[in-house]
Design a protein around this motif. Structure first.
Motif, PDB file in Angstrom:
ATOM      1  N   VAL A  39      -9.968   8.824   0.657  1.00 28.12           N
ATOM      2  CA  VAL A  39      -9.482   8.239   1.908  1.00 28.12           C
ATOM      3  C   VAL A  39      -9.368   6.723   1.779  1.00 28.12           C
ATOM      4  N   TRP A  40     -10.374   6.102   1.186  1.00 28.17           N
ATOM      5  CA  TRP A  40     -10.338   4.643   1.013  1.00 28.17           C
ATOM      6  C   TRP A  40      -9.167   4.227   0.126  1.00 28.17           C
ATOM      7  N   ILE A  41      -8.907   4.978  -0.911  1.00 32.02           N
ATOM      8  CA  ILE A  41      -7.777   4.660  -1.795  1.00 32.02           C
ATOM      9  C   ILE A  41      -6.474   4.729  -1.008  1.00 32.02           C
ATOM     10  N   ARG A  42      -6.320   5.793  -0.216  1.00 31.90           N
ATOM     11  CA  ARG A  42      -5.104   5.933   0.591  1.00 31.90           C
ATOM     12  C   ARG A  42      -4.973   4.789   1.608  1.00 31.90           C
ATOM     13  N   MET A  43      -6.107   4.379   2.181  1.00 31.30           N
ATOM     14  CA  MET A  43      -6.075   3.275   3.149  1.00 31.30           C
ATOM     15  C   MET A  43      -5.685   1.953   2.480  1.00 31.30           C
ATOM     16  N   GLU A  48      -1.371  -1.930   2.067  1.00 27.31           N
ATOM     17  CA  GLU A  48      -0.700  -2.741   1.052  1.00 27.31           C
ATOM     18  C   GLU A  48      -1.607  -3.834   0.459  1.00 27.31           C
ATOM     19  N   LEU A  49      -2.900  -3.518   0.355  1.00 29.67           N
ATOM     20  CA  LEU A  49      -3.824  -4.451  -0.300  1.00 29.67           C
ATOM     21  C   LEU A  49      -3.603  -4.473  -1.806  1.00 29.67           C
ATOM     22  N   LEU A  50      -3.233  -3.305  -2.337  1.00 29.34           N
ATOM     23  CA  LEU A  50      -2.903  -3.182  -3.760  1.00 29.34           C
ATOM     24  C   LEU A  50      -1.678  -2.283  -3.873  1.00 29.34           C
ATOM     25  N   PRO A  51      -0.877  -2.482  -4.906  1.00 27.34           N
ATOM     26  CA  PRO A  51       0.317  -1.630  -5.056  1.00 27.34           C
ATOM     27  C   PRO A  51      -0.048  -0.175  -5.366  1.00 27.34           C
ATOM     28  N   GLU A  52       0.742   0.720  -4.815  1.00 26.88           N
ATOM     29  CA  GLU A  52       0.505   2.157  -5.003  1.00 26.88           C
ATOM     30  C   GLU A  52       0.485   2.539  -6.481  1.00 26.88           C
ATOM     31  N   GLN A  53       1.366   1.941  -7.278  1.00 24.59           N
ATOM     32  CA  GLN A  53       1.433   2.262  -8.705  1.00 24.59           C
ATOM     33  C   GLN A  53       0.107   1.959  -9.403  1.00 24.59           C
ATOM     34  N   ARG A  54      -0.586   0.956  -8.944  1.00 25.34           N
ATOM     35  CA  ARG A  54      -1.856   0.585  -9.556  1.00 25.34           C
ATOM     36  C   ARG A  54      -2.967   1.584  -9.203  1.00 25.34           C
ATOM     37  N   LEU A  55      -2.880   2.153  -8.010  1.00 25.32           N
ATOM     38  CA  LEU A  55      -3.927   3.067  -7.552  1.00 25.32           C
ATOM     39  C   LEU A  55      -3.596   4.539  -7.793  1.00 25.32           C
TER      40      LEU A  55
END
Length: 90
Positions: A39-43, A48-55
């Motif tokens: 959930v935290w990763i999705r949040m 947009e704290l970090l780019p989706e590609q990175r996570l």
């Protein structure tokens, strides 16, 4: 980040459980912590704290671990139920 470090020690505690019931309980806690991390990763992505590609790789690994732990719980509970029914017959 903090919730993401919790599943590993909780899993280690499950591996050192004092009984099957304790193992199931501690494994369930590890799964809860993995789900919280997901959930935290999705949040983080949504905000947009970090780019989706990175996570994305981290989210994938978290999802895979959730599936593995969930299946392990199903197996452990099934084995416990079977063991309990055998004990009652004896």
């Amino acid at each position: 980040m903090r919730s993401g470090t919790s599943p590993a020690p909780n899993y280690a505690e499950a591996c050192a459980a004092e009984s099957k019931k304790d193992f199931i309980h501690k494994l369930a806690i590890a799964l809860k912590e993995l789900r919280e991390s997901s959930v935290w990763i999705r949040m983080i992505v949504k905000s947009e704290l970090l780019p989706e590609q990175r996570l994305e790789p981290l989210q994938d690994e978290c999802d895979q671990l959730c599936k593995i732990i969930a299946k392990s719980l199903v197996t452990a509970k099934s084995n416990q139920t079977r063991r309990d029914s055998i004990s009652k017959r004896e």
